[in-house]
Design an enzyme around this catalytic site. Structure first.
Site, PDB file in Angstrom:
ATOM      1  N   ASP A   1       0.810  -1.221   0.000  1.00 15.44           N
ATOM      2  CA  ASP A   1       0.000   0.000   0.000  1.00 15.44           C
ATOM      3  C   ASP A   1       0.840   1.267   0.000  1.00 15.44           C
ATOM      4  O   ASP A   1       0.441   2.293   0.553  1.00 15.44           O
ATOM      5  CB  ASP A   1      -0.982   0.002   1.186  1.00 15.44           C
ATOM      6  CG  ASP A   1      -1.790  -1.273   1.223  1.00 15.44           C
ATOM      7  OD1 ASP A   1      -2.234  -1.707   0.152  1.00 15.44           O
ATOM      8  OD2 ASP A   1      -1.953  -1.854   2.316  1.00 15.44           O
TER       9      ASP A   1
ATOM     10  N   HIS B   1      -5.069  -1.787  -5.341  1.00 21.59           N
ATOM     11  CA  HIS B   1      -4.455  -0.559  -5.823  1.00 21.59           C
ATOM     12  C   HIS B   1      -5.567   0.458  -6.046  1.00 21.59           C
ATOM     13  O   HIS B   1      -6.486   0.199  -6.809  1.00 21.59           O
ATOM     14  CB  HIS B   1      -3.748  -0.771  -7.160  1.00 21.59           C
ATOM     15  CG  HIS B   1      -2.777  -1.909  -7.153  1.00 21.59           C
ATOM     16  ND1 HIS B   1      -1.714  -1.974  -6.287  1.00 21.59           N
ATOM     17  CD2 HIS B   1      -2.690  -3.028  -7.912  1.00 21.59           C
ATOM     18  CE1 HIS B   1      -1.019  -3.075  -6.525  1.00 21.59           C
ATOM     19  NE2 HIS B   1      -1.608  -3.742  -7.498  1.00 21.59           N
TER      20      HIS B   1
ATOM     21  N   THR C   1      -8.582  -3.750  -0.178  1.00 25.38           N
ATOM     22  CA  THR C   1      -9.152  -5.068  -0.435  1.00 25.38           C
ATOM     23  C   THR C   1     -10.126  -5.488   0.658  1.00 25.38           C
ATOM     24  O   THR C   1     -11.230  -5.941   0.381  1.00 25.38           O
ATOM     25  CB  THR C   1      -8.022  -6.116  -0.576  1.00 25.38           C
ATOM     26  OG1 THR C   1      -7.217  -5.718  -1.674  1.00 25.38           O
ATOM     27  CG2 THR C   1      -8.559  -7.510  -0.835  1.00 25.38           C
TER      28      THR C   1
HETATM   29  P1  GDP Z   1      -0.694   0.059  -3.620  1.00 22.09           P
HETATM   30  O1  GDP Z   1      -1.243  -1.143  -2.963  1.00 22.09           O
HETATM   31  O2  GDP Z   1       0.782   0.220  -3.428  1.00 22.09           O
HETATM   32  O3  GDP Z   1      -1.089   0.184  -5.059  1.00 22.09           O
HETATM   33  O4  GDP Z   1      -1.315   1.310  -2.844  1.00 22.09           O
HETATM   34  P2  GDP Z   1      -2.848   1.526  -2.396  1.00 22.09           P
HETATM   35  O5  GDP Z   1      -3.607   1.977  -3.581  1.00 22.09           O
HETATM   36  O6  GDP Z   1      -3.350   0.373  -1.627  1.00 22.09           O
HETATM   37  O7  GDP Z   1      -2.670   2.693  -1.329  1.00 22.09           O
HETATM   38  C1  GDP Z   1      -2.105   3.908  -1.663  1.00 22.09           C
HETATM   39  C2  GDP Z   1      -3.151   5.017  -1.452  1.00 22.09           C
HETATM   40  O8  GDP Z   1      -2.471   6.244  -1.323  1.00 22.09           O
HETATM   41  C3  GDP Z   1      -4.115   5.193  -2.594  1.00 22.09           C
HETATM   42  O9  GDP Z   1      -5.372   5.506  -2.055  1.00 22.09           O
HETATM   43  C4  GDP Z   1      -3.558   6.380  -3.386  1.00 22.09           C
HETATM   44  O10 GDP Z   1      -4.539   7.138  -4.053  1.00 22.09           O
HETATM   45  C5  GDP Z   1      -2.940   7.180  -2.284  1.00 22.09           C
HETATM   46  N1  GDP Z   1      -1.758   7.943  -2.661  1.00 22.09           N
HETATM   47  C6  GDP Z   1      -0.766   7.574  -3.523  1.00 22.09           C
HETATM   48  N2  GDP Z   1       0.202   8.509  -3.546  1.00 22.09           N
HETATM   49  C7  GDP Z   1      -0.176   9.472  -2.660  1.00 22.09           C
HETATM   50  C8  GDP Z   1       0.419  10.693  -2.211  1.00 22.09           C
HETATM   51  O11 GDP Z   1       1.518  11.074  -2.605  1.00 22.09           O
HETATM   52  N3  GDP Z   1      -0.279  11.419  -1.281  1.00 22.09           N
HETATM   53  C9  GDP Z   1      -1.492  11.023  -0.797  1.00 22.09           C
HETATM   54  N4  GDP Z   1      -2.102  11.772   0.107  1.00 22.09           N
HETATM   55  N5  GDP Z   1      -2.074   9.885  -1.206  1.00 22.09           N
HETATM   56  C10 GDP Z   1      -1.432   9.123  -2.118  1.00 22.09           C
HETATM   57  P1  IMO Z   2      -0.913  -4.333  -2.161  1.00 22.42           P
HETATM   58  O1  IMO Z   2      -0.527  -4.868  -3.523  1.00 22.42           O
HETATM   59  C1  IMO Z   2      -0.992  -4.912   2.160  1.00 22.42           C
HETATM   60  C2  IMO Z   2      -1.023  -9.025   3.628  1.00 22.42           C
HETATM   61  C3  IMO Z   2      -2.275  -9.477   4.346  1.00 22.42           C
HETATM   62  C4  IMO Z   2      -1.668 -10.473   5.331  1.00 22.42           C
HETATM   63  C5  IMO Z   2      -0.568 -11.134   4.508  1.00 22.42           C
HETATM   64  C6  IMO Z   2      -0.962 -12.457   3.879  1.00 22.42           C
HETATM   65  O2  IMO Z   2      -2.186  -3.592  -2.126  1.00 22.42           O
HETATM   66  O3  IMO Z   2       0.234  -3.623  -1.523  1.00 22.42           O
HETATM   67  P2  IMO Z   2      -2.528 -13.098   1.827  1.00 22.42           P
HETATM   68  O4  IMO Z   2      -3.995 -12.886   1.612  1.00 22.42           O
HETATM   69  O5  IMO Z   2      -1.664 -12.484   0.773  1.00 22.42           O
HETATM   70  O6  IMO Z   2      -2.184 -14.537   2.088  1.00 22.42           O
HETATM   71  O7  IMO Z   2      -2.211 -12.337   3.225  1.00 22.42           O
HETATM   72  O8  IMO Z   2      -0.231 -10.205   3.483  1.00 22.42           O
HETATM   73  N1  IMO Z   2      -1.250  -8.476   2.284  1.00 22.42           N
HETATM   74  C7  IMO Z   2      -1.195  -7.175   1.987  1.00 22.42           C
HETATM   75  N2  IMO Z   2      -1.026  -6.098   2.781  1.00 22.42           N
HETATM   76  N3  IMO Z   2      -1.121  -4.724   0.829  1.00 22.42           N
HETATM   77  C8  IMO Z   2      -1.260  -5.800   0.010  1.00 22.42           C
HETATM   78  O9  IMO Z   2      -1.231  -5.702  -1.329  1.00 22.42           O
HETATM   79  C9  IMO Z   2      -1.343  -7.096   0.587  1.00 22.42           C
HETATM   80  N4  IMO Z   2      -1.507  -8.341   0.093  1.00 22.42           N
HETATM   81  C10 IMO Z   2      -1.436  -9.181   1.145  1.00 22.42           C
HETATM   82  O10 IMO Z   2      -2.900  -8.402   5.012  1.00 22.42           O
HETATM   83  O11 IMO Z   2      -1.061  -9.800   6.398  1.00 22.42           O
HETATM   84 MG    MG Z   3      -2.811  -1.739  -1.754  1.00 24.08          MG
END
Ligand code: GDP
Ligand code: IMO
Ligand code: MG
Length: 428
Positions: A13, A41, A299
């Site tokens: 994340d 994402h 998720t």
């Molecule tokens: P990923 O799993 O790495 O793709 O990231 P996620 O989408 O789960 O979480 C990142 C969150 O941060 C998303 O809601 C993005 O819109 C937000 N985000 C990404 N870059 C920035 C930033 O520079 N500033 C802020 N405030 N939010 C951001």
């Molecule tokens: P993105 O791509 C954050 C974590 C779960 C749990 C561990 C194992 O959005 O960064 P799983 O279901 O994969 O067997 O769970 O991994 N986990 C994540 N945490 N971001 C993710 O994906 C994750 N995908 C799995 O919370 O601790």
């Molecule tokens: Mg994520």
């Protein structure tokens, strides 16, 4: 021409979609090489917000060919739902290519994920419950179902029968659940065959040819370094290789082709699920970060655990992945803090240690050693060059850069696509 990998440098994340966006107009192929629909994402484009789980975020860029390669586990139902939802919003998904070798998440994998977690009780991992671990376990155990099996009913039935023979014993005798019918699983999987068929290819060959033709290929890692099954905080990890090496094995391209490794790292740290997290904040500053950064899982909707930036983790990620460039995200979230703690080392049993200890127990007990950096008050969300940032924000970034093992080539200052400062090109 480059094959570029994007990896998460912490526990996921970090905003990996943001980095994809930054180079999207230059890429020809985007490849998801690990994980499945455990990823979440969130990508914000103008007024539109997209939440993707199985599909790589590069699918949102017109003209790019999205690829799901062999290292991924696919839940076909989720795949179809996600494709339909994007299609309904006018996103062209017709170019998606899927590896014949990718493994299939079935009903019994999802069920096993949930019941095994329940049985672990206090020791539970906090998985996303999507069947990821059991599907990879079957792959390693050589009893998995692959996408290509869906096109051969005889083989499919044989494999599902073989898998369920064991699993039904487990489900019924150990976990007290009902047995799963072979027919039920086979019929469901066969129902996807016609729609899947045109998408399935030898993706390793396709990507090899693309690279030979000087196309730009972006490998988009799901999850992150500290969740990697080999290099993360095992057993509190996901079941795939989320580090840059996974891009080679997970797609079938040669490791020497990877010319850039972009590590995505947040200006603070979050984690979903159980496991060690030295800089975790369980007080009001943790809640402040959670609210300010909207740190709730894409998720599962779970509140993310929050804490300060951890430089030993950054250095570890830089090393394991060979990070050439970091993209530092969410710097804007820290605006308004008087001083910002940064973990520069740990204290383990009274000793200062500079790097992540090799012993998981030591890591569990590691206490952060903090240095404090002055914060800033100004809204930085409009900054588009490094010089636009207040001096104290610049100093914070430069301090992180000096202790993190790679240059900070871009800085995220807001959720939207264009809220980013680019200091160095991520491609050239
Ligand atoms: P990923 O799993 O790495 O793709 O990231 P996620 O989408 O789960 O979480 C990142 C969150 O941060 C998303 O809601 C993005 O819109 C937000 N985000 C990404 N870059 C920035 C930033 O520079 N500033 C802020 N405030 N939010 C951001
Ligand atoms: P993105 O791509 C954050 C974590 C779960 C749990 C561990 C194992 O959005 O960064 P799983 O279901 O994969 O067997 O769970 O991994 N986990 C994540 N945490 N971001 C993710 O994906 C994750 N995908 C799995 O919370 O601790
Ligand atoms: Mg994520």
């Amino acid at each position: 021409m480059p094959a570029v990998v994007i990896v998460g440098a912490q526990w996921g994340d970090e905003g990996k979609g943001k980095a994809t966006d930054l180079i999207a107009d230059r890429i020809d192929y985007v490849v998801k090489f690990n994980g499945g629909n455990n990823a979440g994402h969130t990508v914000v484009i103008g007024d539109e917000k997209y939440a993707l789980h199985l599909l790589p975020s590069g699918i949102l860029t017109p003209g790019v060919t999205p690829v799901i390669s062999n290292g991924v586990v696919i839940d076909p139902e989720v795949l179809m739902e996600e494709l339909d939802a994007l299609d309904a919003r006018g996103i062209d998904v017709s170019k998606l290519v899927i590896s014949s070798h990718a493994h299939v998440i079935t009903q019994y994998h999802r069920t096993l994920d949930r019941v095994t977690e329940r049985f672990l009780g206090k020791r539970q991992i906090g998985t996303t419950g999507r069947g990821i671990g059991p599907t990879y376990a079957d792959k390693i155990n050589r009893v998995g179902i692959r996408i290509q099996d869906i096109f051969d009913e005889g083989i499919l039935r044989q494999k599902v029968e073989g898998a369920l023979e064991q699993k039904n014993h487990l489900l019924v005798k150990i976990y007290n659940r009902r047995a799963i019918e072979v027919d039920e699983v086979v019929t469901e999987l066969l129902s996807y065959a016609d729609r899947l068929r045109p998408m399935v290819h030898d993706t390793a060959l396709l990507l090899h040819q693309a690279l030979e033709d000087d196309k730009v290929v972006l490998f988009e890692g799901g999850q992150a370094t500290m969740l990697d099954v080999d290099h993360g905080t095992y057993p509190f990890v996901t079941s795939s290789n989320a580090t840059s090496g996974g891009a080679a094995t997970g797609s079938g391209i040669a490791p020497w082709r990877l010319s850039r490794v972009i590590g995505i790292i947040k200006a603070y740290t979050t984690r979903v699920g159980s496991g060690p997290f030295p800089t975790e904040l369980e007080d009001e500053s943790g809640e402040w970060l959670r609210q300010r950064g909207s740190e709730f899982g894409t998720t599962t909707g779970r509140p993310r655990r929050t804490g300060w930036y951890d430089a030993p983790i950054a250095r570890y990620s830089a090393r394991i992945n060979g990070v050439t460039d970091f993209v530092l995200t969410k710097l804007d979230v820290l605006t308004g803090l008087e001083k910002i703690p940064v973990c520069v080392a740990y204290e383990v049993e009274g000793q200062r240690v500079e790097e992540i200890p090799w012993s998981q127990s030591d890591f569990h007990h590691a206490k952060p050693v903090y240095e404090y950096f002055p914060g800033w008050e100004e809204d930085i969300s409009g900054a588009r060059s490094f010089e636009d940032l207040p001096d104290k924000a610049q100093s914070y970034v430069l301090a992180l850069e000096a202790m993190s093992g790679a240059r900070m080539s871009a800085i995220g200052v807001g959720p939207s696509r264009d809220a980013i400062i680019q200091r160095h090109s991520l491609l050239d």
